[in-house]
Design an enzyme around this catalytic site. Structure first.
Site, PDB file in Angstrom:
ATOM      1  N   HIS A  17      53.879 -22.940 -59.434  1.00 21.44           N
ATOM      2  CA  HIS A  17      53.172 -21.835 -60.083  1.00 21.44           C
ATOM      3  C   HIS A  17      54.447 -20.726 -59.981  1.00 21.44           C
ATOM      4  O   HIS A  17      55.368 -20.872 -59.558  1.00 21.44           O
ATOM      5  CB  HIS A  17      51.992 -21.453 -59.328  1.00 21.44           C
ATOM      6  CG  HIS A  17      52.356 -21.016 -57.976  1.00 21.44           C
ATOM      7  ND1 HIS A  17      51.870 -21.436 -57.033  1.00 21.44           N
ATOM      8  CD2 HIS A  17      52.841 -19.624 -57.508  1.00 21.44           C
ATOM      9  CE1 HIS A  17      52.189 -20.930 -55.731  1.00 21.44           C
ATOM     10  NE2 HIS A  17      52.806 -19.847 -56.245  1.00 21.44           N
TER      11      HIS A  17
HETATM   12  P1  TYD Z   1      48.415 -21.881 -53.510  1.00 17.44           P
HETATM   13  O1  TYD Z   1      48.987 -20.206 -53.719  1.00 17.44           O
HETATM   14  O2  TYD Z   1      47.810 -22.159 -54.731  1.00 17.44           O
HETATM   15  O3  TYD Z   1      49.039 -22.662 -52.460  1.00 17.44           O
HETATM   16  P2  TYD Z   1      50.352 -23.370 -52.706  1.00 17.44           P
HETATM   17  O4  TYD Z   1      51.092 -22.620 -54.382  1.00 17.44           O
HETATM   18  O5  TYD Z   1      51.458 -23.182 -51.640  1.00 17.44           O
HETATM   19  O6  TYD Z   1      50.312 -24.554 -53.231  1.00 17.44           O
HETATM   20  O7  TYD Z   1      46.980 -21.336 -52.435  1.00 17.44           O
HETATM   21  C1  TYD Z   1      46.239 -22.440 -52.176  1.00 17.44           C
HETATM   22  C2  TYD Z   1      44.859 -22.075 -51.788  1.00 17.44           C
HETATM   23  O8  TYD Z   1      44.687 -20.997 -50.963  1.00 17.44           O
HETATM   24  C3  TYD Z   1      44.102 -21.182 -53.093  1.00 17.44           C
HETATM   25  O9  TYD Z   1      42.899 -21.597 -53.182  1.00 17.44           O
HETATM   26  C4  TYD Z   1      44.148 -19.609 -52.923  1.00 17.44           C
HETATM   27  C5  TYD Z   1      44.097 -19.530 -51.396  1.00 17.44           C
HETATM   28  N1  TYD Z   1      44.874 -18.321 -50.936  1.00 17.44           N
HETATM   29  C6  TYD Z   1      44.633 -17.355 -50.134  1.00 17.44           C
HETATM   30  O10 TYD Z   1      43.074 -17.191 -50.293  1.00 17.44           O
HETATM   31  N2  TYD Z   1      45.190 -16.168 -50.025  1.00 17.44           N
HETATM   32  C7  TYD Z   1      46.595 -16.184 -49.756  1.00 17.44           C
HETATM   33  O11 TYD Z   1      47.087 -15.251 -49.614  1.00 17.44           O
HETATM   34  C8  TYD Z   1      47.259 -17.501 -50.418  1.00 17.44           C
HETATM   35  C9  TYD Z   1      48.803 -17.814 -50.617  1.00 17.44           C
HETATM   36  C10 TYD Z   1      46.432 -18.495 -50.949  1.00 17.44           C
END
Ligand code: TYD
Length: 138
Positions: free
Chosen positions: A55
């Site tokens: 992303h």
């Molecule tokens: P995401 O940022 O999509 O993870 P990555 O890109 O590292 O694979 O986040 C995964 C999940 O966690 C998503 O449902 C959102 C939640 N999340 C939060 O609630 N707070 C946060 O600060 C972050 C980074 C993620």
């Protein structure tokens, strides 16, 4: 931010206070990183072969640190890509807004520590790669 490139991202050599009792690395918002720190999260227990990221953020600045173990990050500004292998607790990778990132190659026991400039905001994410390319073209 649409007009950023991977050249705006860089490794920040964090302070390392060496001590025979164990080393210490302090990080202060606006001093060691070029933003105020509003949020910290960490990623751990990543199963072997798993990938994360995939992303971009529109406004968020982040400093990514391998607090333990190692992993790789590929940055992509829609034109150019650059990969980093983070494997030291005193190196931080500064990721500016408008950069696509893919994370992988997590070692066993790896801990990814992220310092972020904003609170969590789902609307700040671009999760589709074609949307990202269109965002960068505009
Ligand atoms: P995401 O940022 O999509 O993870 P990555 O890109 O590292 O694979 O986040 C995964 C999940 O966690 C998503 O449902 C959102 C939640 N999340 C939060 O609630 N707070 C946060 O600060 C972050 C980074 C993620």
């Amino acid at each position: 931010m649409r007009d950023t490139t991977i050249n705006d991202c860089r490794i920040i050599d964090l302070r390392k206070i060496h001590d025979v009792r164990g080393n210490l690395t302090p990080i202060e918002g606006g001093v060691d990183v070029p933003f105020d720190i509003k949020r910290i999260y960490y990623l751990y227990d990543v199963p072997g072969g798993e990938s994360r990221g995939a992303h971009a953020h529109k406004e968020l600045y982040q400093l990514i640190i391998a607090a333990n173990g190692s992993f790789s990050i590929t940055l992509d500004d829609g034109t150019e890509k650059r990969s980093y292998n983070l494997n030291r607790s005193y190196y931080g990778l500064l990721i500016v807004p408008g950069i696509w990132r893919d994370l992988g190659d997590f070692s066993s026991g790896a801990v990814l520590l992220c310092l972020a400039s904003e609170h969590y905001d789902a609307d700040d994410y671009i999760r589709d790669y074609n949307d990202f390319l269109n965002y960068k073209k505009r």
